[in-house]
Design an enzyme around this catalytic site. Structure first.
Site: not given
Ligand code: IPM
Ligand code: MG
Length: 354
Positions: A138, A184, A216, A240, A244
């Site tokens: 990133y 990984k 994984d 990231d 989620d």
């Molecule tokens: C998060 C979001 C961000 C990231 C995006 C908006 C760049 O998905 O904070 O997890 O990937 O870090």
């Molecule tokens: Mg995110």
């Protein structure tokens, strides 16, 4: 004591949820010795439309001069991808916020909202993801050409050491028995490097059990036996993704908070969900991710652990009486964003008064 909080409401549902967060800060100012002064620092797609920049200099100065930043969400569907969103990355890079702290906790009252079978939930879900936040894929190292595109995953010794050190210290502070590192290393050099440093630093923490797991396999275990994990440290992209996945397990993405932190410096607190333009302006967004981000701010930036815990209890109490539509329950009232915020503030007031 007085602290200055920069506030970036952002786009979509950002202003709605931040309004509820601000109510919590105001309540703390009113009922404790602690006082917050808020300063607007616009960022994201809406401000880009006006000024051609998603993080105007003035906003960044306000943020740099504050004690912490409360951030809503950014991104608008009528702008090219990333136009608003990259403001987040600019702040993370600009303030060198190398820790992304992402706790996921399933409140007992929300067990019915967890998509897992009861037997898989077991002893419950209470995991803190610690995501490396400034390196890896990133960091904008890459190129897009006509017939190919590439991004480089670079990890430095300094970058690995500081996040892994933070993770061990955090696990110790929380009284956690085990620290899990997700990588990984069966394929990526960056991960092999990370893993070596994970164990080098681990020698300073003999009391903490070290666990390595491939990304994984981790994704499988996270839904099969989430109670196995306490603190989990991982790189930027894996963090990231798994944060989620984790947020989904606690009932709603709208429940998950985060802190983008550089210990001892101005840090940024934001819910992990996005700007959700499809539900913006309807008054139905869940403000709890934002309110719990304030809990993290108090805990990590201002060492106000007790008030932070009161926020947590206030949220739990409120969830027994009413909920936003994403976590609705047949026997409870469905609340709007601001009703949910008001209910939590009410519970918090009573706790702080006593
Ligand atoms: C998060 C979001 C961000 C990231 C995006 C908006 C760049 O998905 O904070 O997890 O990937 O870090
Ligand atoms: Mg995110």
């Amino acid at each position: 004591m007085k602290k200055i909080i920069a506030v970036s409401k952002g786009d979509g549902i950002g202003p709605e949820i931040v309004t509820e967060g601000v109510k919590v800060l105001d309540t703390i100012s009113k009922y404790t010795d602690f006082e917050f002064e808020l300063k607007d620092a616009p960022a994201g797609g809406e401000v880009w439309k006006k000024h051609g920049e998603n993080l105007p200099d003035k906003s960044f100065q306000t943020i740099k001069n504050a004690d912490a930043l409360l951030f809503g969400a950014v991104g608008l569907p009528d702008l090219p991808p990333g136009t608003g969103e990259s403001a987040v990355l600019k702040i993370r890079q600009g303030l060198d916020l190398y820790v992304n702290l992402r706790p996921i906790k399933l409140y007992n009252v929300l067990r019915d909202k967890c998509p897992l079978k009861e037997e898989y939930i077991g002893k419950g879900i209470d995991i803190t993801f610690i995501r490396e936040n400034t390196e890896g894929l990133y960091k904008n190292i890459g190129k897009l050409e006509k017939d190919s595109a590439e991004n480089l995953m670079v990890y430095t010794r300094k970058g690995c050491e500081r996040i892994i050190n933070y993770a061990y210290k955090f696990a110790k502070r929380m009284g956690h028995r085990k620290l899990t590192s997700v990588d990984k290393a069966n394929l990526l050099y960056a991960s092999k490097f990370w893993r070596t440093i994970f164990h080098e630093i681990g020698e300073k923490y003999p009391e903490i059990e070290k666990e390595d797991i491939y990304i994984d396999a981790f994704c499988q275990w996270l839904i099969r036996a989430p109670y196995k994990f306490q603190t989990v440290v991982t790189d930027n992209m894996f963090g990231d993704i798994i944060s989620d996945e984790g947020a989904f397990l606690i009932g709603s993405l709208g429940m998950a908070p985060s802190g983008n932190i550089h210990p001892g410096k101005v840090s940024m607190y934001e819910p992990i969900h996005g700007s959700a333009p499809d539900i913006a302006g309807k008054g139905i967004a869940n403000p709890i991710g934002t309110i719990l981000s304030i809990k993290l701010m108090l805990q990590e930036s201002f060492n106000l652990v007790e008030i932070g815990n009161e926020i947590d209890l206030a949220v739990e109490d409120a969830l027994k009486e009413g909920r936003t539509v994403d976590i609705k329950h047949k026997d409870l009232k469905v609340l709007t964003t601001s009703e949910m915020g008001n209910l939590i503030v009410d519970k918090l007031k009573n706790k702080l008064k006593n």
